[in-house]
Scaffold this motif. Sequence first.
Motif, PDB file in Angstrom:
ATOM      1  N   THR A  11       0.808  -1.220   0.000  1.00 57.87           N
ATOM      2  CA  THR A  11       0.000   0.000   0.000  1.00 57.87           C
ATOM      3  C   THR A  11       0.842   1.271   0.000  1.00 57.87           C
ATOM      4  N   ASP A  12       2.153   1.137   0.022  1.00 61.61           N
ATOM      5  CA  ASP A  12       3.087   2.266   0.026  1.00 61.61           C
ATOM      6  C   ASP A  12       2.824   3.215   1.195  1.00 61.61           C
ATOM      7  N   HIS A  13       2.494   2.637   2.343  1.00 61.56           N
ATOM      8  CA  HIS A  13       2.233   3.409   3.563  1.00 61.56           C
ATOM      9  C   HIS A  13       3.553   3.884   4.160  1.00 61.56           C
ATOM     10  N   ARG A  14       3.572   5.085   4.705  1.00 66.23           N
ATOM     11  CA  ARG A  14       4.783   5.608   5.360  1.00 66.23           C
ATOM     12  C   ARG A  14       4.870   5.015   6.766  1.00 66.23           C
ATOM     13  N   ASN A  15       5.599   3.939   6.917  1.00 69.25           N
ATOM     14  CA  ASN A  15       5.736   3.251   8.195  1.00 69.25           C
ATOM     15  C   ASN A  15       6.804   3.935   9.040  1.00 69.25           C
ATOM     16  N   VAL A  16       6.389   4.453  10.175  1.00 71.83           N
ATOM     17  CA  VAL A  16       7.299   5.165  11.072  1.00 71.83           C
ATOM     18  C   VAL A  16       8.152   4.145  11.822  1.00 71.83           C
ATOM     19  N   VAL A  17       9.470   4.360  11.812  1.00 68.52           N
ATOM     20  CA  VAL A  17      10.379   3.468  12.535  1.00 68.52           C
ATOM     21  C   VAL A  17      11.106   4.188  13.674  1.00 68.52           C
ATOM     22  N   TRP A  18      11.012   5.528  13.724  1.00 65.86           N
ATOM     23  CA  TRP A  18      11.671   6.285  14.789  1.00 65.86           C
ATOM     24  C   TRP A  18      10.917   7.591  15.007  1.00 65.86           C
ATOM     25  N   VAL A  19      10.747   7.982  16.275  1.00 65.18           N
ATOM     26  CA  VAL A  19      10.070   9.239  16.603  1.00 65.18           C
ATOM     27  C   VAL A  19      10.911  10.033  17.595  1.00 65.18           C
ATOM     28  N   TRP A  20      10.663  11.335  17.635  1.00 68.06           N
ATOM     29  CA  TRP A  20      11.294  12.184  18.637  1.00 68.06           C
ATOM     30  C   TRP A  20      10.671  11.871  19.990  1.00 68.06           C
ATOM     31  N   ARG A  21      11.487  11.760  21.009  1.00 69.49           N
ATOM     32  CA  ARG A  21      11.031  11.357  22.339  1.00 69.49           C
ATOM     33  C   ARG A  21      10.043  12.354  22.950  1.00 69.49           C
ATOM     34  N   ASP A  22      10.245  13.643  22.726  1.00 73.62           N
ATOM     35  CA  ASP A  22       9.393  14.639  23.382  1.00 73.62           C
ATOM     36  C   ASP A  22       8.022  14.799  22.727  1.00 73.62           C
ATOM     37  N   PRO A  26       7.589  11.723  14.103  1.00 74.49           N
ATOM     38  CA  PRO A  26       8.840  11.483  13.384  1.00 74.49           C
ATOM     39  C   PRO A  26       9.413  12.727  12.704  1.00 74.49           C
ATOM     40  N   ASP A  27       8.624  13.799  12.593  1.00 78.06           N
ATOM     41  CA  ASP A  27       9.062  14.978  11.839  1.00 78.06           C
ATOM     42  C   ASP A  27       9.179  16.260  12.651  1.00 78.06           C
ATOM     43  N   TYR A  28       8.956  16.204  13.971  1.00 81.09           N
ATOM     44  CA  TYR A  28       8.948  17.457  14.730  1.00 81.09           C
ATOM     45  C   TYR A  28       9.378  17.221  16.169  1.00 81.09           C
ATOM     46  N   THR A  29      10.175  18.150  16.690  1.00 87.59           N
ATOM     47  CA  THR A  29      10.563  18.130  18.092  1.00 87.59           C
ATOM     48  C   THR A  29      10.439  19.535  18.666  1.00 87.59           C
ATOM     49  N   GLN A  40      13.191  16.526   9.788  1.00 90.26           N
ATOM     50  CA  GLN A  40      12.407  15.747   8.830  1.00 90.26           C
ATOM     51  C   GLN A  40      13.304  14.761   8.087  1.00 90.26           C
ATOM     52  N   ASP A  41      13.946  13.924   8.840  1.00 87.02           N
ATOM     53  CA  ASP A  41      14.883  12.933   8.318  1.00 87.02           C
ATOM     54  C   ASP A  41      14.118  11.776   7.665  1.00 87.02           C
ATOM     55  N   PRO A  42      14.347  11.494   6.395  1.00 91.10           N
ATOM     56  CA  PRO A  42      13.617  10.408   5.734  1.00 91.10           C
ATOM     57  C   PRO A  42      13.925   9.025   6.308  1.00 91.10           C
ATOM     58  N   SER A  43      15.032   8.886   7.027  1.00 98.21           N
ATOM     59  CA  SER A  43      15.336   7.575   7.607  1.00 98.21           C
ATOM     60  C   SER A  43      14.459   7.271   8.826  1.00 98.21           C
ATOM     61  N   ASN A  44      13.606   8.217   9.228  1.00100.09           N
ATOM     62  CA  ASN A  44      12.648   7.960  10.303  1.00100.09           C
ATOM     63  C   ASN A  44      11.503   7.072   9.826  1.00100.09           C
TER      64      ASN A  44
END
Length: 59
Positions: A11-22, A26-29, A40-44
């Motif tokens: 389905t080409d879903h954007r699967n999140v593999v890492w998030v900011w702790r606070d 995955p795209d905002y801290t 906004q690191d694409p490796s997230n």
Amino acid sequence: MRIFAQIMNLTDHRNVVWVWRDTGDPDYTTVGGYSNEYMQDPSNYGPPRVILLGLGVRL
């Protein structure tokens, strides 16, 4: 003869593999000092859709 297809992330879903702790995002801290490009690191995210097609011939 053998024909095969292997499809990952169909389905080409954007699967999140890492998030900011606070923020849990995955795209905002809220921690200062980071540029938007750094946050906004694409490796997230996991890999996009991958489709492998093949043909096998037995001799």
